[in-house]
Design a protein around this motif. Structure first.
Motif, PDB file in Angstrom:
ATOM      1  N   ALA A   1       0.837  -1.212   0.000  1.00 37.76           N
ATOM      2  CA  ALA A   1       0.000   0.000   0.000  1.00 37.76           C
ATOM      3  C   ALA A   1       0.867   1.255   0.000  1.00 37.76           C
ATOM      4  N   LEU A   2       1.990   1.205   0.730  1.00 35.70           N
ATOM      5  CA  LEU A   2       2.879   2.373   0.776  1.00 35.70           C
ATOM      6  C   LEU A   2       3.441   2.687  -0.601  1.00 35.70           C
ATOM      7  N   ILE A   3       3.914   1.645  -1.280  1.00 36.26           N
ATOM      8  CA  ILE A   3       4.490   1.844  -2.613  1.00 36.26           C
ATOM      9  C   ILE A   3       3.430   2.405  -3.561  1.00 36.26           C
ATOM     10  N   LEU A   4       2.265   1.734  -3.550  1.00 33.51           N
ATOM     11  CA  LEU A   4       1.188   2.168  -4.451  1.00 33.51           C
ATOM     12  C   LEU A   4       0.738   3.589  -4.111  1.00 33.51           C
ATOM     13  N   ALA A   5       0.610   3.867  -2.814  1.00 33.96           N
ATOM     14  CA  ALA A   5       0.140   5.196  -2.396  1.00 33.96           C
ATOM     15  C   ALA A   5       1.135   6.283  -2.814  1.00 33.96           C
ATOM     16  N   ALA A   6       2.444   5.988  -2.695  1.00 32.26           N
ATOM     17  CA  ALA A   6       3.451   6.985  -3.085  1.00 32.26           C
ATOM     18  C   ALA A   6       3.331   7.270  -4.582  1.00 32.26           C
ATOM     19  N   LEU A   7       3.149   6.205  -5.382  1.00 32.86           N
ATOM     20  CA  LEU A   7       3.010   6.397  -6.830  1.00 32.86           C
ATOM     21  C   LEU A   7       1.754   7.207  -7.148  1.00 32.86           C
ATOM     22  N   LEU A   8       0.640   6.825  -6.504  1.00 34.74           N
ATOM     23  CA  LEU A   8      -0.614   7.551  -6.742  1.00 34.74           C
ATOM     24  C   LEU A   8      -0.472   9.016  -6.334  1.00 34.74           C
ATOM     25  N   ALA A   9       0.174   9.251  -5.189  1.00 37.35           N
ATOM     26  CA  ALA A   9       0.311  10.623  -4.681  1.00 37.35           C
ATOM     27  C   ALA A   9       1.152  11.460  -5.631  1.00 37.35           C
ATOM     28  N   VAL A  10       2.271  10.887  -6.096  1.00 37.57           N
ATOM     29  CA  VAL A  10       3.130  11.635  -7.019  1.00 37.57           C
ATOM     30  C   VAL A  10       2.350  11.951  -8.294  1.00 37.57           C
ATOM     31  N   GLU A  11       1.588  10.974  -8.772  1.00 45.50           N
ATOM     32  CA  GLU A  11       0.792  11.228  -9.985  1.00 45.50           C
ATOM     33  C   GLU A  11      -0.198  12.362  -9.732  1.00 45.50           C
ATOM     34  N   ARG A  12      -0.830  12.368  -8.552  1.00 47.68           N
ATOM     35  CA  ARG A  12      -1.827  13.403  -8.252  1.00 47.68           C
ATOM     36  C   ARG A  12      -1.185  14.792  -8.186  1.00 47.68           C
ATOM     37  N   VAL A  13       0.102  14.819  -7.804  1.00 48.59           N
ATOM     38  CA  VAL A  13       0.792  16.108  -7.741  1.00 48.59           C
ATOM     39  C   VAL A  13       1.218  16.545  -9.136  1.00 48.59           C
ATOM     40  N   VAL A  14       1.769  15.592  -9.911  1.00 51.43           N
ATOM     41  CA  VAL A  14       2.284  15.919 -11.244  1.00 51.43           C
ATOM     42  C   VAL A  14       1.149  16.018 -12.269  1.00 51.43           C
ATOM     43  N   ARG A  15       0.092  15.231 -12.068  1.00 54.38           N
ATOM     44  CA  ARG A  15      -1.091  15.202 -12.945  1.00 54.38           C
ATOM     45  C   ARG A  15      -0.762  14.859 -14.388  1.00 54.38           C
ATOM     46  N   VAL A  16      -0.449  13.596 -14.604  1.00 56.45           N
ATOM     47  CA  VAL A  16      -0.226  13.119 -15.962  1.00 56.45           C
ATOM     48  C   VAL A  16      -1.582  13.081 -16.673  1.00 56.45           C
ATOM     49  N   PRO A  17      -1.689  13.703 -17.857  1.00 52.52           N
ATOM     50  CA  PRO A  17      -2.973  13.698 -18.561  1.00 52.52           C
ATOM     51  C   PRO A  17      -3.484  12.260 -18.751  1.00 52.52           C
ATOM     52  N   VAL A  18      -4.781  12.083 -18.751  1.00 51.03           N
ATOM     53  CA  VAL A  18      -5.463  10.796 -18.898  1.00 51.03           C
ATOM     54  C   VAL A  18      -5.238   9.910 -17.671  1.00 51.03           C
ATOM     55  N   LEU A  19      -3.960   9.625 -17.350  1.00 47.23           N
ATOM     56  CA  LEU A  19      -3.665   8.794 -16.191  1.00 47.23           C
ATOM     57  C   LEU A  19      -4.300   9.393 -14.943  1.00 47.23           C
ATOM     58  N   ASP A  20      -4.266  10.718 -14.847  1.00 49.43           N
ATOM     59  CA  ASP A  20      -4.819  11.404 -13.675  1.00 49.43           C
ATOM     60  C   ASP A  20      -6.291  11.060 -13.482  1.00 49.43           C
ATOM     61  N   TRP A  21      -6.985  10.931 -14.604  1.00 52.58           N
ATOM     62  CA  TRP A  21      -8.403  10.614 -14.546  1.00 52.58           C
ATOM     63  C   TRP A  21      -8.611   9.232 -13.916  1.00 52.58           C
ATOM     64  N   PHE A  22      -7.797   8.266 -14.343  1.00 55.89           N
ATOM     65  CA  PHE A  22      -7.902   6.912 -13.783  1.00 55.89           C
ATOM     66  C   PHE A  22      -7.527   6.896 -12.301  1.00 55.89           C
ATOM     67  N   VAL A  23      -6.495   7.627 -11.961  1.00 57.52           N
ATOM     68  CA  VAL A  23      -6.052   7.646 -10.563  1.00 57.52           C
ATOM     69  C   VAL A  23      -7.153   8.219  -9.676  1.00 57.52           C
ATOM     70  N   ARG A  24      -7.790   9.280 -10.153  1.00 56.84           N
ATOM     71  CA  ARG A  24      -8.862   9.869  -9.347  1.00 56.84           C
ATOM     72  C   ARG A  24     -10.039   8.924  -9.216  1.00 56.84           C
ATOM     73  N   LEU A  25     -10.337   8.209 -10.305  1.00 56.84           N
ATOM     74  CA  LEU A  25     -11.417   7.222 -10.262  1.00 56.84           C
ATOM     75  C   LEU A  25     -11.078   6.135  -9.248  1.00 56.84           C
ATOM     76  N   PHE A  26      -9.840   5.638  -9.297  1.00 54.68           N
ATOM     77  CA  PHE A  26      -9.368   4.599  -8.393  1.00 54.68           C
ATOM     78  C   PHE A  26      -9.535   5.038  -6.936  1.00 54.68           C
ATOM     79  N   ILE A  27      -9.016   6.234  -6.645  1.00 55.94           N
ATOM     80  CA  ILE A  27      -9.057   6.718  -5.265  1.00 55.94           C
ATOM     81  C   ILE A  27     -10.502   6.905  -4.816  1.00 55.94           C
TER      82      ILE A  27
END
Ligand SMILES: Nc1ncnc2c1ncn2[C@@H]1O[C@H](COP(=O)(O)OP(=O)(O)OP(=O)(O)O)[C@@H](O)[C@H]1O
Ligand SMILES: [Mg+2]
Lengths: 246, 224
Positions: B34-60
């Motif tokens: 969970a820590l590894i996954l959460a760190a990746l998700l958090a970094v993505e949420r900060v950087v906001r990769v287009p398209v991927l960000d949408w999936f990450v937000r849906l996931f969360i």
């Protein structure tokens, strides 16, 4: 040779840099002065793309970066040829003084820890902090932190060091030691572009003074001529103001 | 009300304690992933990769928006019907998976907040020395964010230890499942579940103690 040509930058539609052109020869020490809000910090930050210019080119040696189509690798390459000293020191809070110096040598330049540490030993001695290498920034005085900030930039062997008002955030008691270190560095003919309000210091170390006003370079001249016989009325008005408040 | 059968409870204690390692195994493994996954998700949420960000937000949104028990049933009973390769999934694996996904969604939000709390000067200094975004995150930003987020993350770990008891609903004989079996044999439900409660309680108290020590340690680090 470092040259900046046609640099423009606006924030929210307000132009802050207007068509800045500036050449700096290797080993030259250039001081930028000018009223507050004139774009001095922005100029420095545009040179290493901390702020991205809207247009213009920045050339350092054989590397020329055109703001309009600068790529990420170009920007990184530019940053690796410059060192930046911040007004608020901006030391890495999770690194000791020594590690602040070695960090980029190892991660960015790919040096071995051994080599980086040898450099750190040398730099710590030069900045007069040989015995504080293991201290974290929060345990250092403002003057000591800024000396580490300068040491961190020195360690990179950059072709150009940028200083954005390195003594403005310091308590008066620490200003002298930081200026002394910068004087020492200037004597080595390190290429430097320094923004400062310390007029006496500027006069001592500069080969050339650049006066900026409202986003433009208004006048540039060697210090003696600049301070003793300024040509532009805006320069004269500014110098009168700063000498009056002395 | 009859008196408690203390002898029974004392006899049950070692039996149930032998299930503590499984509980900790599920929690520690789940936490690590969970820590590894959460760190990746958090970094993505900060950087906001287009398209991927949408999936990450849906996931969360999904994993915070639905109960853990429902998620566990989905993984264990539901998904294998749709995804053939999950057919043989065992209860322990499904629990670890569920805990990982569920808690990573929560932890990502606290790590994200901690990342955004790191002073702007730290980002600029890292950029100015020519670090790549990855180097900046790994070496400067995440370590500082971790200090801020650590106490909260330990809270999630404590929650995760307690949540492993849900594995019982997937047929896993862990602490809770074992107690249920013992109680069904002896009919001493109150005694059996009291022992289980005590074991969880002591585990959590021990972790809370560790959490307080960690906070003292973190406040001291970077200070000298
Ligand atoms: N990130 C930003 N967003 C919006 N406006 C900005 C930003 N950075 C600078 N500015 C504006 O650009 C102008 C020039 O700012 P800059 O900091 O370059 O001035 P300066 O010459 O360094 O002034 P000082 O002597 O006070 O440091 C100011 O009006 C400032 O408000
Ligand atoms: Mg400024």
């Amino acid at each position: 040779m470092i040259s900046v040509a046609g640099l423009n930058k606006s924030f929210g539609g307000t132009p802050v840099l207007r068509d800045i052109t500036l050449d700096i020869a290797p080993g030259e020490r250039v001081v930028v002065i000018g009223p507050s809000g004139t774009g001095k910090s922005t100029l420095l930050r545009c040179l290493n793309f901390l702020d991205r210019p809207d247009s213009g080119t920045v050339r350092i040696g054989d590397l020329s970066v055109d703001a309009a189509r600068a790529t990420r690798p170009e920007i990184l390459a530019l940053r690796r040829r410059t060192g930046f000293v911040f007004q608020n020191y901006a030391l890495f809070a999770n690194r000791t003084a020594r590690q602040n110096i070695t960090e980029a040598l190892v991660t960015v330049k790919g040096q071995t820890a051994e080599k980086a540490n040898a450099t750190a030993d040398r730099i710590l001695a030069e900045i007069g902090l040989a015995d504080r290498g293991d201290s974290y920034p929060s345990a250092l005085s403002g003057g000591q932190q800024q000396r580490v900030g300068i040491g961190r930039a020195m360690a990179l062997d950059a072709e150009l060091l940028l200083f954005d008002e390195p003594t403005s955030a310091l308590d008066p008691e620490w200003v002298g030691e930081v200026l002394d270190l910068m004087r020492k560095l200037a004597e080595t003919r390190q290429t430097m572009l320094v923004v400062t309000h310390e007029m006496q210091f500027a006069r001592e170390i500069a080969d050339r003074i650049v006066f900026m006003d409202e986003g433009r370079v208004v006048e540039e001249a060697p210090p003696d001529r600049f301070f003793d016989a300024p040509e532009d009325p805006r320069t004269r008005a500014f110098l009168r103001r700063v000498t009056d408040t002395r | 009300m009859e008196g408690l059968n203390l002898d029974y409870m004392l006899g049950l204690l070692p039996v149930l304690l032998s299930y503590v390692p499984l509980t900790l195994f599920m929690a520690v493994t789940g936490m690590a992933f969970a820590l590894i996954l959460a760190a990746l998700l958090a970094v993505e949420r900060v950087v906001r990769v287009p398209v991927l960000d949408w999936f990450v937000r849906l996931f969360i949104s999904f994993f915070r928006g639905t109960p853990l028990l429902v998620q566990l049933f989905l993984f264990y009973f539901g998904l294998p019907q749709v995804l053939g390769f999950l057919a043989g999934i065992n209860g322990v694996t499904a629990t670890i998976m569920g805990l990982t996904l569920h808690f990573s969604a929560y932890m990502a939000e606290s790590i994200r907040a901690a990342i955004l709390g790191v002073d702007r000067s730290q980002w600029e200094a890292a950029e100015a020395v020519g670090m790549t975004r990855g180097q900046m995150m790994r070496r400067i930003i995440l370590p500082q964010a971790a200090r801020v987020a650590a106490p909260t993350l330990v809270n999630y770990f404590i929650d995760m230890v307690k949540s492993t008891s849900l594995a019982f609903t997937l047929g896993v004989t862990e602490l809770m499942g074992a107690a249920q079996k013992e109680a069904a044999g002896s009919f001493l439900y109150f005694e059996a579940f009291l022992v289980v409660a005590a074991i969880y309680w002591i585990l959590v108290e021990a972790l809370s103690f560790g959490q307080r020590r960690l906070e003292i340690l973190l406040n001291r680090a970077h200070a000298r």
